[in-house]
Design an enzyme around this catalytic site. Structure first.
Site, PDB file in Angstrom:
ATOM      1  CB  CYS A 147      -0.921  -0.006   1.221  1.00  0.00           C
ATOM      2  SG  CYS A 147      -1.939   1.462   1.355  1.00  0.00           S
ATOM      3  CB  CYS A 178      -0.375   2.449   4.084  1.00  0.00           C
ATOM      4  SG  CYS A 178      -1.858   1.762   3.376  1.00  0.00           S
ATOM      5  CG  ASP A 179       3.321   1.151   4.422  1.00  0.00           C
ATOM      6  OD1 ASP A 179       2.891   1.677   5.467  1.00  0.00           O
ATOM      7  OD2 ASP A 179       3.118  -0.023   4.114  1.00  0.00           O
TER       8      ASP A 179
END
Ligand code: NAP
Length: 307
Positions: free
Chosen positions: A131, A134-135
């Site tokens: 993701c 997200c990261d």
């Protein structure tokens, strides 16, 4: 018989549990084979509103579970092996035991597809991610690699150039499945380097518990080489967890539940929440919102039946 059984214990399932528990419906949550869902595989979550310092994914999902349990939600370990939605009460085979339910919320999520390398698996959350939203932030100024040839890979590669010093996009074929517009956008981006006809054979370095590089092979020439990488993003699709509902809940050709508006499926009394229906947003906050919606729909559905 249960008022409501929630299938899945990720952000969507746990939020649905919290809301239905507070509505006094005493929900039962079947945790599923990946308890905690995709958040259980992430590290720091910095985009869930309300946590200015960020919160670890496993803590976030566990906190929602605790919150739901404090209002009376019950959890059982294991997965739904079979489901019979042909008549009510609905019947669910949970690890060999049949449970009856007046309503069901399917929050079984979608699992990220991985390459299947042992080293990749061991480094998930330690440089290997599924993701970018997200990261990506953790790889400011670092070397990033994205694997895949679809729209997700193009989108993630482009997005990740905001952070990384360079982004290499590796794809197993010469041709890309991604739409032309998404490909063009990535090709126009000077920070994205394309490595077609190339497969990843190993992710280093399991002994350091950190991604430091990869071993690559050109499938046409057979050339093998190593490349330094700090962030390794796998964008080769997701698999919605709907196999056990096949032939009962309507899905699209890829297996995602087809929404009939709100949180409704084609079966009255069976509702959807989270990534099992959502191939677009796939965020913890949208899954939580969807869990809330499904819970409210269950409440209203049961109320209309004089519950
Ligand atoms: P996808 O279209 O299914 O593409 C998956 C890619 O991963 C393909 O290039 C495939 O290679 C590759 N792949 C699959 N298994 C692999 C493996 N074991 N090893 C190496 N490569 C592998 O998935 P997606 O990109 O996640 O997109 C899913 C859907 O969402 C699509 O309909 C897409 O259009 C849509 N989407 C739209 C947007 C947007 O419009 N903004 C953004 C993201 C996604 P092959 O091509 O060789 O099979």
């Amino acid at each position: 018989m249960r008022n409501v059984v929630i299938i899945g214990s990720g952000c969507a399932g746990n939020t649905a549990a919290l809301y239905t528990a507070r509505a006094n419906l005493k929900p039962l949550v079947v945790s599923g084979h990946e308890a905690g869902g995709q958040l259980a595989l992430t590290t720091l979550v910095e985009n869930f509103p309300g946590f200015p310092e960020g919160i670890h994914g496993p803590d976030l999902v566990e906190n929602i579970k605790k919150q739901a349990e404090s209002f009376g939600a019950e959890y059982v370990h294991g997965s739904v092996l079979e489901a019979d939605f042909s008549v009510r009460p609905f019947k669910l085979n949970v690890e060999g035991e049949w449970i009856e339910a007046s309503t069901v919320i399917v929050a079984s999520g979608a699992s990220a597809r991985w390459l299947g390398l042992e080293s990749e698996h061991k480094l998930i959350g330690r440089g290997v991610s599924s993701c970018a939203t997200c990261d990506g932030f953790f790889y400011r100024g670092k070397k990033i690699m994205v694997v895949g040839g679809g729209d997700s890979a193009m989108e993630e590669a482009n997005f990740l150039t905001r952070f990384g010093s360079e982004v290499t996009l590796v794809h197993r074929r010469d041709e890309f499945r991604a739409s032309k517009i998404m490909q063009d956008r990535a090709r126009r981006n000077p920070k994205v380097k394309f490595l077609p006809a190339t497969v990843v054979e190993e992710v280093f370095d399991v002994s350091k518990h950190l991604v430091t590089g990869v071993k690559l092979r050109n499938v046409k020439t057979g050339e093998v080489w190593q490349q330094d990488v700090d962030g390794f993003f796998v964008a080769i699709g997701h698999i919605p967890n709907t196999k056990v509902f096949k032939g009962q809940i309507e899905t699209d050709p890829d297996g995602y539940i087809v929404s009939k508006g709100g949180a409704r499926t084609n079966i009255p009394g069976v509702f959807h929440a989270g990534d099992v229906q959502d191939r677009v947003y796939r965020q913890a906050i949208t899954a939580a919102g969807a869990g809330c919606m499904a819970a409210i729909e269950v409440e209203r559905f049961l109320e209309a039946e004089g519950h």
